[in-house]
Design a protein around this motif. Sequence first.
Motif, PDB file in Angstrom:
ATOM      1  N   MET A 214      41.304 -67.911   4.851  1.00  0.00           N
ATOM      2  CA  MET A 214      41.394 -66.729   4.072  1.00  0.00           C
ATOM      3  C   MET A 214      41.673 -65.357   4.985  1.00  0.00           C
ATOM      4  O   MET A 214      40.657 -65.193   5.952  1.00  0.00           O
ATOM      5  N   LEU A 215      42.801 -64.605   4.907  1.00  0.00           N
ATOM      6  CA  LEU A 215      42.642 -63.462   5.637  1.00  0.00           C
ATOM      7  C   LEU A 215      41.941 -62.155   4.758  1.00  0.00           C
ATOM      8  O   LEU A 215      41.710 -62.375   3.741  1.00  0.00           O
ATOM      9  N   GLY A 216      41.261 -61.339   5.597  1.00  0.00           N
ATOM     10  CA  GLY A 216      40.825 -60.360   5.140  1.00  0.00           C
ATOM     11  C   GLY A 216      41.488 -59.672   3.849  1.00  0.00           C
ATOM     12  O   GLY A 216      40.874 -59.016   3.023  1.00  0.00           O
ATOM     13  N   LEU A 217      42.704 -59.654   3.963  1.00  0.00           N
ATOM     14  CA  LEU A 217      43.581 -59.193   2.972  1.00  0.00           C
ATOM     15  C   LEU A 217      43.412 -59.393   1.593  1.00  0.00           C
ATOM     16  O   LEU A 217      43.184 -58.754   0.679  1.00  0.00           O
TER      17      LEU A 217
ATOM     18  N   ALA B  49      27.433 -56.142  -7.852  1.00  0.00           N
ATOM     19  CA  ALA B  49      27.062 -57.493  -8.598  1.00  0.00           C
ATOM     20  C   ALA B  49      27.552 -58.554  -7.897  1.00  0.00           C
ATOM     21  O   ALA B  49      26.847 -59.585  -7.763  1.00  0.00           O
ATOM     22  N   ILE B  50      29.036 -58.808  -7.777  1.00  0.00           N
ATOM     23  CA  ILE B  50      29.762 -59.746  -7.596  1.00  0.00           C
ATOM     24  C   ILE B  50      29.465 -60.131  -6.003  1.00  0.00           C
ATOM     25  O   ILE B  50      29.058 -61.431  -5.690  1.00  0.00           O
ATOM     26  N   LYS B  51      29.317 -59.144  -5.374  1.00  0.00           N
ATOM     27  CA  LYS B  51      28.985 -59.206  -3.943  1.00  0.00           C
ATOM     28  C   LYS B  51      27.428 -60.095  -3.807  1.00  0.00           C
ATOM     29  O   LYS B  51      27.406 -60.728  -2.831  1.00  0.00           O
ATOM     30  N   LYS B  52      26.729 -59.446  -4.369  1.00  0.00           N
ATOM     31  CA  LYS B  52      25.496 -59.785  -4.359  1.00  0.00           C
ATOM     32  C   LYS B  52      25.356 -61.239  -4.815  1.00  0.00           C
ATOM     33  O   LYS B  52      24.603 -62.181  -4.139  1.00  0.00           O
ATOM     34  N   ALA B  53      25.817 -61.926  -5.955  1.00  0.00           N
ATOM     35  CA  ALA B  53      25.995 -63.079  -6.599  1.00  0.00           C
ATOM     36  C   ALA B  53      26.810 -63.713  -5.391  1.00  0.00           C
ATOM     37  O   ALA B  53      26.277 -65.069  -5.084  1.00  0.00           O
ATOM     38  N   ALA B  54      27.667 -63.451  -4.794  1.00  0.00           N
ATOM     39  CA  ALA B  54      28.325 -64.173  -3.745  1.00  0.00           C
ATOM     40  C   ALA B  54      27.718 -64.434  -2.406  1.00  0.00           C
ATOM     41  O   ALA B  54      28.228 -65.055  -1.276  1.00  0.00           O
ATOM     42  N   GLY B  55      26.706 -63.537  -2.282  1.00  0.00           N
ATOM     43  CA  GLY B  55      26.085 -63.585  -0.891  1.00  0.00           C
ATOM     44  C   GLY B  55      26.807 -62.684   0.274  1.00  0.00           C
ATOM     45  O   GLY B  55      26.755 -63.100   1.393  1.00  0.00           O
ATOM     46  N   CYS B  56      27.840 -61.873  -0.251  1.00  0.00           N
ATOM     47  CA  CYS B  56      28.821 -61.209   0.698  1.00  0.00           C
ATOM     48  C   CYS B  56      27.881 -60.105   1.349  1.00  0.00           C
ATOM     49  O   CYS B  56      27.633 -59.232   0.495  1.00  0.00           O
TER      50      CYS B  56
ATOM     51  N   HIS C 206      43.282 -58.331   8.704  1.00  0.00           N
ATOM     52  CA  HIS C 206      44.158 -59.361   9.544  1.00  0.00           C
ATOM     53  C   HIS C 206      43.028 -60.028   9.979  1.00  0.00           C
ATOM     54  O   HIS C 206      43.371 -61.172  10.683  1.00  0.00           O
ATOM     55  N   GLY C 207      41.775 -59.926   9.595  1.00  0.00           N
ATOM     56  CA  GLY C 207      40.691 -60.648  10.021  1.00  0.00           C
ATOM     57  C   GLY C 207      40.435 -61.977   9.365  1.00  0.00           C
ATOM     58  O   GLY C 207      41.274 -62.085   8.091  1.00  0.00           O
ATOM     59  N   HIS C 208      39.787 -63.051   9.949  1.00  0.00           N
ATOM     60  CA  HIS C 208      39.550 -64.305   9.149  1.00  0.00           C
ATOM     61  C   HIS C 208      38.317 -64.459   8.449  1.00  0.00           C
ATOM     62  O   HIS C 208      37.302 -64.128   9.380  1.00  0.00           O
ATOM     63  N   TYR C 209      38.100 -64.678   7.464  1.00  0.00           N
ATOM     64  CA  TYR C 209      37.043 -65.305   6.603  1.00  0.00           C
ATOM     65  C   TYR C 209      36.694 -66.515   6.305  1.00  0.00           C
ATOM     66  O   TYR C 209      37.827 -67.272   6.084  1.00  0.00           O
ATOM     67  N   PRO C 210      35.443 -67.201   6.191  1.00  0.00           N
ATOM     68  CA  PRO C 210      35.219 -68.530   5.719  1.00  0.00           C
ATOM     69  C   PRO C 210      35.995 -68.672   4.407  1.00  0.00           C
ATOM     70  O   PRO C 210      36.053 -67.910   3.465  1.00  0.00           O
ATOM     71  N   ASP C 211      36.724 -69.770   4.163  1.00  0.00           N
ATOM     72  CA  ASP C 211      37.102 -70.155   2.869  1.00  0.00           C
ATOM     73  C   ASP C 211      35.983 -70.114   1.769  1.00  0.00           C
ATOM     74  O   ASP C 211      36.376 -69.427   0.760  1.00  0.00           O
ATOM     75  N   SER C 212      34.882 -70.485   1.978  1.00  0.00           N
ATOM     76  CA  SER C 212      33.624 -70.599   1.285  1.00  0.00           C
ATOM     77  C   SER C 212      33.210 -69.147   0.760  1.00  0.00           C
ATOM     78  O   SER C 212      33.037 -68.992  -0.577  1.00  0.00           O
ATOM     79  N   ALA C 213      33.512 -68.236   1.702  1.00  0.00           N
ATOM     80  CA  ALA C 213      33.438 -66.782   1.137  1.00  0.00           C
ATOM     81  C   ALA C 213      34.170 -66.179   0.165  1.00  0.00           C
ATOM     82  O   ALA C 213      33.649 -65.737  -0.995  1.00  0.00           O
ATOM     83  N   THR C 214      35.435 -66.709  -0.085  1.00  0.00           N
ATOM     84  CA  THR C 214      36.377 -66.275  -0.831  1.00  0.00           C
ATOM     85  C   THR C 214      36.167 -67.052  -2.190  1.00  0.00           C
ATOM     86  O   THR C 214      36.185 -66.325  -3.177  1.00  0.00           O
ATOM     87  N   VAL C 215      36.007 -68.391  -2.008  1.00  0.00           N
ATOM     88  CA  VAL C 215      35.351 -68.977  -3.278  1.00  0.00           C
ATOM     89  C   VAL C 215      34.402 -68.552  -3.905  1.00  0.00           C
ATOM     90  O   VAL C 215      34.213 -68.286  -5.079  1.00  0.00           O
ATOM     91  N   ASP C 216      33.275 -68.037  -3.126  1.00  0.00           N
ATOM     92  CA  ASP C 216      32.208 -67.681  -3.740  1.00  0.00           C
ATOM     93  C   ASP C 216      32.290 -66.204  -4.436  1.00  0.00           C
ATOM     94  O   ASP C 216      31.765 -65.906  -5.495  1.00  0.00           O
ATOM     95  N   ILE C 217      32.970 -65.415  -3.874  1.00  0.00           N
ATOM     96  CA  ILE C 217      33.434 -64.222  -4.595  1.00  0.00           C
ATOM     97  C   ILE C 217      34.221 -64.419  -5.917  1.00  0.00           C
ATOM     98  O   ILE C 217      34.016 -63.927  -6.962  1.00  0.00           O
ATOM     99  N   VAL C 218      35.169 -65.423  -6.031  1.00  0.00           N
ATOM    100  CA  VAL C 218      36.053 -65.414  -6.977  1.00  0.00           C
ATOM    101  C   VAL C 218      35.141 -66.335  -8.191  1.00  0.00           C
ATOM    102  O   VAL C 218      35.059 -65.673  -9.105  1.00  0.00           O
ATOM    103  N   VAL C 219      34.053 -67.250  -7.794  1.00  0.00           N
ATOM    104  CA  VAL C 219      33.133 -67.758  -8.839  1.00  0.00           C
ATOM    105  C   VAL C 219      32.484 -66.837  -9.329  1.00  0.00           C
ATOM    106  O   VAL C 219      31.773 -66.812 -10.527  1.00  0.00           O
ATOM    107  N   ALA C 220      31.649 -66.087  -8.281  1.00  0.00           N
ATOM    108  CA  ALA C 220      30.805 -64.670  -8.807  1.00  0.00           C
ATOM    109  C   ALA C 220      31.328 -63.969  -9.735  1.00  0.00           C
ATOM    110  O   ALA C 220      30.879 -63.367 -10.635  1.00  0.00           O
TER     111      ALA C 220
END
Length: 91
Positions: A15-18, A38-45, A55-69
Amino acid sequence: EKDTCNKLLIIFNTMLGLINDCAEQLVITKFGIEAWHAIKKAAGCEVKDHGFEQHGHYPDSATVDIVVAAAKALSVTVDDVLELFGEFFLQ
């Protein structure tokens, strides 16, 4: 609900930071900064507000956590979040 997100990750692989930045802007614009916090906190972001490098790269799991949260916080399905994201992203 993570199954839908995992299907998305197969397409993107990393996932790109975009993507995360757009998700942040979507939540803030439509639901407010408190919802985003609240979403960031729940996602551990731990990225500061407006801090995703587009243009930075972020772990896929971080994006999934944000979407689920986001789905949980907004009381909608992951599919609903992804559809809303797609509409917002294409504006």
